[in-house]
Each structure stands twice: as C-alpha cells, then as structure tokens.
Design a protein around this motif. Structure first.
Motif, PDB file in Angstrom:
ATOM      1  N   ASP A  58       5.331   6.817   1.586  1.00  0.00           N
ATOM      2  CA  ASP A  58       5.467   5.559   1.507  1.00  0.00           C
ATOM      3  C   ASP A  58       6.261   5.064   0.257  1.00  0.00           C
ATOM      4  OD1 ASP A  58       4.425   4.566   3.978  1.00  0.00           O
ATOM      5  OD2 ASP A  58       2.624   5.483   3.119  1.00  0.00           O
ATOM      6  N   VAL A  59       5.950   5.598  -1.104  1.00  0.00           N
ATOM      7  CA  VAL A  59       6.349   5.027  -2.360  1.00  0.00           C
ATOM      8  C   VAL A  59       7.955   5.576  -2.387  1.00  0.00           C
ATOM      9  CG1 VAL A  59       6.128   5.382  -4.760  1.00  0.00           C
ATOM     10  CG2 VAL A  59       4.306   5.029  -3.248  1.00  0.00           C
ATOM     11  N   VAL A  60       8.071   6.818  -1.965  1.00  0.00           N
ATOM     12  CA  VAL A  60       9.471   7.409  -2.148  1.00  0.00           C
ATOM     13  C   VAL A  60      10.498   6.593  -1.320  1.00  0.00           C
ATOM     14  CG1 VAL A  60      10.792   9.603  -1.585  1.00  0.00           C
ATOM     15  CG2 VAL A  60       8.466   9.798  -2.768  1.00  0.00           C
ATOM     16  N   GLN A  61       9.944   6.348   0.106  1.00  0.00           N
ATOM     17  CA  GLN A  61      10.944   5.700   0.926  1.00  0.00           C
ATOM     18  C   GLN A  61      11.050   4.417   0.575  1.00  0.00           C
ATOM     19  OE1 GLN A  61       8.759   6.273   4.772  1.00  0.00           O
ATOM     20  NE2 GLN A  61      10.137   8.054   5.018  1.00  0.00           N
TER      21      GLN A  61
ATOM     22  N   LYS B 155      -3.315  -3.021  -5.221  1.00  0.00           N
ATOM     23  CA  LYS B 155      -4.444  -2.580  -4.369  1.00  0.00           C
ATOM     24  C   LYS B 155      -4.446  -2.748  -2.880  1.00  0.00           C
ATOM     25  CE  LYS B 155      -8.149  -3.799  -7.720  1.00  0.00           C
ATOM     26  NZ  LYS B 155      -8.831  -4.796  -8.271  1.00  0.00           N
ATOM     27  N   ASP B 156      -3.653  -3.782  -2.467  1.00  0.00           N
ATOM     28  CA  ASP B 156      -3.456  -4.034  -1.242  1.00  0.00           C
ATOM     29  C   ASP B 156      -2.334  -2.995  -0.666  1.00  0.00           C
ATOM     30  OD1 ASP B 156      -5.159  -6.162  -0.958  1.00  0.00           O
ATOM     31  OD2 ASP B 156      -3.739  -7.709  -1.034  1.00  0.00           O
ATOM     32  N   TYR B 157      -1.273  -2.775  -1.481  1.00  0.00           N
ATOM     33  CA  TYR B 157      -0.158  -1.794  -1.168  1.00  0.00           C
ATOM     34  C   TYR B 157      -0.771  -0.257  -0.870  1.00  0.00           C
ATOM     35  CZ  TYR B 157       3.753   1.156  -1.271  1.00  0.00           C
ATOM     36  OH  TYR B 157       4.871   2.150  -0.954  1.00  0.00           O
ATOM     37  N   VAL B 158      -1.591   0.185  -1.839  1.00  0.00           N
ATOM     38  CA  VAL B 158      -2.054   1.542  -1.914  1.00  0.00           C
ATOM     39  C   VAL B 158      -3.151   1.597  -0.515  1.00  0.00           C
ATOM     40  CG1 VAL B 158      -1.717   1.785  -4.316  1.00  0.00           C
ATOM     41  CG2 VAL B 158      -3.998   1.388  -3.485  1.00  0.00           C
TER      42      VAL B 158
ATOM     43  N   SER C  39      -8.765   8.957  10.890  1.00  0.00           N
ATOM     44  CA  SER C  39      -7.219   8.769  11.456  1.00  0.00           C
ATOM     45  C   SER C  39      -6.977   7.317  11.696  1.00  0.00           C
ATOM     46  CB  SER C  39      -6.889   9.449  12.944  1.00  0.00           C
ATOM     47  OG  SER C  39      -7.893   8.995  13.729  1.00  0.00           O
ATOM     48  N   TYR C  40      -5.495   6.845  11.385  1.00  0.00           N
ATOM     49  CA  TYR C  40      -5.357   5.455  11.441  1.00  0.00           C
ATOM     50  C   TYR C  40      -3.974   5.206  11.381  1.00  0.00           C
ATOM     51  CZ  TYR C  40      -4.982   6.364   6.440  1.00  0.00           C
ATOM     52  OH  TYR C  40      -4.249   6.811   5.125  1.00  0.00           O
ATOM     53  N   GLU C  41      -3.442   4.037  11.575  1.00  0.00           N
ATOM     54  CA  GLU C  41      -2.129   4.044  11.495  1.00  0.00           C
ATOM     55  C   GLU C  41      -1.626   2.482  10.495  1.00  0.00           C
ATOM     56  OE1 GLU C  41       1.062   1.355  14.229  1.00  0.00           O
ATOM     57  OE2 GLU C  41       0.162   3.134  15.289  1.00  0.00           O
ATOM     58  N   THR C  42      -0.640   3.018   9.758  1.00  0.00           N
ATOM     59  CA  THR C  42      -0.155   2.082   8.839  1.00  0.00           C
ATOM     60  C   THR C  42       1.402   2.005   9.009  1.00  0.00           C
ATOM     61  OG1 THR C  42      -1.892   2.281   7.281  1.00  0.00           O
ATOM     62  CG2 THR C  42      -0.180   1.323   6.436  1.00  0.00           C
ATOM     63  N   ASP C  43       1.879   0.810   8.752  1.00  0.00           N
ATOM     64  CA  ASP C  43       3.317   0.752   8.965  1.00  0.00           C
ATOM     65  C   ASP C  43       4.098   1.645   9.886  1.00  0.00           C
ATOM     66  OD1 ASP C  43       3.125  -1.063   6.779  1.00  0.00           O
ATOM     67  OD2 ASP C  43       3.880   0.383   5.412  1.00  0.00           O
TER      68      ASP C  43
END
Length: 600
Positions: free
Chosen positions: A362-365, A352-355, A410-414
């Motif tokens: 992100d998953v593919v990378q 849950k935290d990951y998604v 809009s937001y930023e992750t990683d």
C-alpha cells in the motif's frame, strides 16, 4: 590468551607455567590475581618481602560483587534472558540473585548495590502482569532514594507498537530520578533481540569487573552460542505436519486450524502452558506484486546478514512486509518527496488509521516515486518475527507430537484481500507432509500447579482454548484428582465449539469437572465468558477460597480485560470487600501464582 616469550619479561619456563595456569582461571580469579600483583608491585620489587598468601587475601580481596536481576515477563522471554545473565555473572564470580518483580520484596531495594532490570512491554505500553506492582511502587511516594545503587535496563518490545519498550524506558527513567546511577546505558530490543542482548550482557559484565578491580578484566563480547545439536529460534527443527484440520463447522465465518506436528527425532520437550514458535514465510504472490510495484527485478541480488540472496528470496523468507509502524514510515519518507506521507506522519491519529490493516505494498503504491535502490530498500525492513502459538497438547499423552490451534486471519482493505502471515500460510499453503521450522518457547508464567489436587479454573475464548486442552489432557494422563472448571466462549454452538468431543470425553472421564460455555451470537443478547463468570459468582468464589488457580487466555484488550474486571467484582461482592481490598486480594493471587494470564 597465550603469552609469547618474545619481548616478554618472563623466561621460557615461567611462560610455560603461566600458559598452563591462565586458561584454568575464571574471571573472578583473574581479578583477584590482578589485585594481588598490584599490591605487591607498590613495594620495591627487589626488596619485596615474602608474603603469606592466606594473610594477603585478607588485605586485598573485597567481597565478590553482588547483583540483583529482576525480570518483568509475560511470555517468558525476559525471564529466560534474566536467568541467562545470572548464570554468566555467577560464572564470572558475581554473587547473583535472580527474581521475578512480583516476588521481590521492595523493602530490599535500599540494600542493593547493583540492580539489573530485564523487562518486556505488554500491549500498548503496559508492564507485564508480574511487573505491575513493582512498577507502581517505584512511582509511588514510598519509593526510596537510591543514590547508592548502580543499575541498567534491558528492554524488550515490538517496534510495530507505538509504545515500543515503554516499560523498560519507564524503569530506566524512574530509577535515575530516584538517584540510581546507570552503570550501562539502557538497550531497547525488538523481536529479534539476541545480538543486542548479548552485547548488553557483555557490557554489564565488563562494568562489574571494572568496579571490582582497578584493572579491567576482559570478558567475551558475546554470549555462549547454543549448541548446534539443540533446536532454537536460530536453529529451528523442521517438523512434519501430519494433520491440518479446520475445526469450525460449515457456515462459520471463522477458520480455526488444528495442526499436529511430528517431533520425532528432535529431542524437543515441552510442558502444558508452553508455546511453539513458527518461523513463517511471506506469501510468494504478494512478494511478486510488491517487487513489480517497486520497479525492481526478482532475481536482483541483495545482502541480508552478510548473505547474498535474490530480492524475491529476501522478501519472502527473511524480511517483514506486512506490518507498518511509524518508525518504518519515517525511514521511507526520506526516500520520497510525496507530500501526503509527510502530512500523514504529522498527525498521530491519521497515521494510526492508515497503517491499520495495510501493508508495505500500500505504501509503495501510494507514496512513490522513491529514490532507493533494492539494497537500500531492504535495509529499511526488520526480520520476519516468529509467531508464537500456545501448545494444545500434552507431551505426557503425545510423546513425539505437538498440537496447535491457529485461527486464520483474513480481511479486506481497499478492495484487496489480506491474510495473516503465519495463519495464512497454515490455512492456505501448508499441506500434510510438508515441514515447518519450529522451536519450543517455554512459558514459566503459565503453568499447571505442581500439586495435582489443586483446583483449576480455566477461562478462554476462541483460540484461547488451546493451552487448556493441554492442561486437561495432561491431568487426564497423570490421573490428577484436582477439580477443573473450563469457561469457553465463541460465536456459535453449532459451528464454533472447538474440541467439543474432547471436552465431552473428559467430562465423562471426570478429568474435567465442569464446563460452562458462552456462545455470543446464539441469542438476542451477546453473552460472553465474563457474563458466565458473574452467573456462577458464588461457586467461583468458593473455588478460589479453596485454593483454585485461575488461568486466562485470550485477547488482552477486550476479553482478558473484561474478565479481569469481573473477577475483581466477584471477589468484592462475594467476599464483602471494598474495591481496594479486592485489588489487594487479586494482587496476592498473582504473587502466589494463583492468577496467571497468557494474553495477546
């Protein structure tokens, strides 16, 4: 169905007569005829007596099958499907009752023979507002034994949520525990539900026909297609955008876009409280980066719904790539041996935290390499769901227009900037003069009172203001004289007072009676709409006692939940009621459609 003379026991004239008659019969008439012939055939055919048809009807015909269809619906999808099933069963000769769960009298359960449930699941596994009481009743000690009842459940949900179709599953399991027998297995539908719902409809009709006669009458395996001249989710209208304005002032950390769409030539109609569904596209740049990370070619051909498309077209226009769910990650796991993905899925909190805030790129990378080819990869993905937005205008005042209020996500992750699929498209890629594929989504559970003299209380925050602009504009156009009170909340008065001049104009015209605002970041303490409700508790309760209808639009988890608690508290305090009495009072308001919510 057409009879042929070859190998038929009928002569040519009889075949002609049968082929004239059969196409004119409905399903119930065919069942009756089958039953009649089966009775006649039990005697010696050569010596069969002449039977008076009117007399014979008394012998072989039972009462038409009856069915009760109950729906639990927040936005109108389940209600629409329930009503559609009701129409089809009626045409098949079934005696049908269609009702909201909120309006159904639970003491009638014991009298039912066939019960069909159509329900959505709201938020994190909770029933829709109009299904809460019925859900609680079935789980209470007062629920009756239902061994005499046949039932089936059509569950609507969103597989991106953990508790996918939970309300439907709850009803299905509890009815079985009470002794009811499944006439057709439960069907769980994702957002793209048309085909599964059609199949369930056909199975329900066949099951009822089977129990009505020893001989099974064949029914169509699909529901009737919407006429190509009608616009729908499957056949959207391409509406021209003739206005796209950011409502927020300079310095705001938000971007809320006011969109005006032309409906000219469409014939589309809507009422205040309805929504518009937009069929969005994924960001072309994101699609390109994803295909590169996958190691595929953009021009590679894949098949989606029997249609040949380039991989780039499929991922941009057809398939969802920005929302992750546990079922999707589990499918992806079978194509990789990366140990971290398996470990992630074993811990509920970790996945849950990951998604949260991440997408397919992100998953593919993170979890490659993968053993799939392009076709196998795209078959893991679901269709891009339509996005629903409350209409912010009155058609009475804007005959061939519809206005929307869309907040940019809009937001930023990683370290990577992310955008909402539809809100990003609206905010950054759609220009005036371009067209959007849309359809009208009716919401019968969020409507102005029929009596224009009825007072209304509207409570909204942020883009939750949209339907209330439609409400007030409609009442102004109709010259309604009922009182209206708007509670609106956002962050800053200067930059975030959405549609400020409209409200001021309607106050001056007396189309809006009262306006109470809450700007949470303008003072030392955060003030929200629920605080303003409490400040005006006495007058608010007076309005409710005078017959006012309460409307709430906004975020379900926080804003709407806090408002609901406050309304309960005000009713208990001002009405000198216990908590239980206040809960019953609010339940009665909901049953009378005097407390309506459009929450998300």
């Amino acid at each position: 169905m057409t009879l042929q003379v070859l190998n038929s026991p009928f002569n040519e004239e009889q075949v002609k007569q049968l082929n004239t008659l059969l196409p004119t019969l409905n399903d119930y008439q065919k069942i009756w005829l089958t039953g009649y012939l089966s009775v006649v055939s039990t005697t010696n055919v050569a010596a069969a007596p002449v039977v008076d048809v009117a007399e014979e009807v008394k012998i072989i015909t039972a009462e038409p099958q009856s069915a009760t269809i109950l729906y639990g619906s927040q936005t109108g999808n389940a209600q629409s499907l329930a009503e559609k099933l009701g129409k089809e069963l009626t045409e098949a000769g079934v005696d049908v009752t269609v009702a909201s769960m909120a309006a159904f009298k639970t003491n009638q359960l014991k009298k039912l023979t066939n019960l069909f449930i159509v329900t959505s699941t709201h938020g994190e596994g909770t029933p829709p507002d109009n299904a809460i009481q019925f859900h609680e009743f079935l789980y209470s000690k007062r629920a009756p034994k239902l061994e005499h009842v046949q039932f089936s459940v059509l569950a609507l949900g969103d597989s991106s949520y953990e508790f996918f179709c939970k309300t439907g599953a709850d009803f299905d399991e509890q009815l079985a525990k009470l002794g009811a027998q499944r006439i057709v297995p439960r069907v769980d539908c994702d957002l793209d539900y048309d085909d599964l719902a059609a199949s369930w409809f056909a199975n329900v009709k066949n099951a009822l026909v089977t129990t009505a006669s020893a001989s099974v009458s064949q029914t169509s395996g699909v529901t009737k297609e919407v006429s190509s001249s009608q616009y729908s989710k499957k056949n959207p209208f391409y509406a021209e955008v003739f206005e796209n304005i950011n409502l927020n002032g300079r310095g705001s950390n938000k971007a809320t876009h006011h969109i005006e769409l032309s409906l000219e030539g469409s014939g589309l109609t809507y009422a205040p409280g309805d929504s518009i569904g937009i069929l969005p596209e994924n960001d072309e740049q994101l699609v390109g980066i994803l295909i590169e990370a996958l190691g595929f070619q953009q021009a590679e051909i894949v098949k989606v719904d029997e249609q040949d498309l380039t991989l780039a077209e499929a991922l941009q226009k057809k398939l969802e790539i920005t929302v992750l769910s546990k079922p999707l990650l589990q499918k992806i796991q079978s194509f990789t041996v990366h140990p971290d993905l398996a470990e992630l899925l074993q811990d509920d909190q970790k996945w849950k935290d990951y998604v949260y805030g991440r997408d397919l790129l992100d998953v593919v990378q993170s979890f490659g390499p993968f053993s799939w080819n392009a076709q196998q990869f795209i078959e893991l993905l679901r269709k891009i769901p339509a996005r629903l937005y409350s209409i912010a205008s009155s058609q009475e005042a804007n005959e061939e227009e519809a206005h929307l209020t869309i907040g940019k996500v809009s937001y930023e992750t990683d370290g990577r900037d992310r955008l909402g699929v539809c809100s990003g498209q609206i905010a950054e890629r759609i220009e005036v003069g371009q067209k959007l594929p849309i359809y009208i989504h009716a919401n019968p559970n969020f409507k102005l009172p029929k009596d224009d003299d009825t007072p209304i209380i509207m409570i909204g925050a942020g883009t939750g203001i949209a339907p209330f602009r439609a409400f007030v504009e409609e009442r102004a156009a109709r010259g309604a004289e009922g009182k209206s009170w708007l509670f609106f909340g956002d962050q800053h008065f200067v930059t975030d007072f959405l549609y400020q001049t409209d409200w001021q104009g309607w106050l001056k015209e007396e189309a809006l009676t009262k306006l109470t605002t809450a700007f949470s970041r303008d003072g030392d303490e955060k003030i929200y709409v629920q605080h303003r409700l409490q400040e005006h508790a006495k007058e608010l309760y007076e309005w409710i006692e005078q017959g006012a209808v309460i409307y709430v639009c906004g975020d379900k988890k926080t804003m709407a939940a806090d408002v609901d608690k406050t309304i309960h508290a005000i009713i208990a305090e001002q009405g000198a009621k216990t908590a239980e009495q206040a809960t019953e009072y609010v339940s009665n308001l909901k049953q009378q459609q005097r407390y309506q919510r459009d929450v998300y």
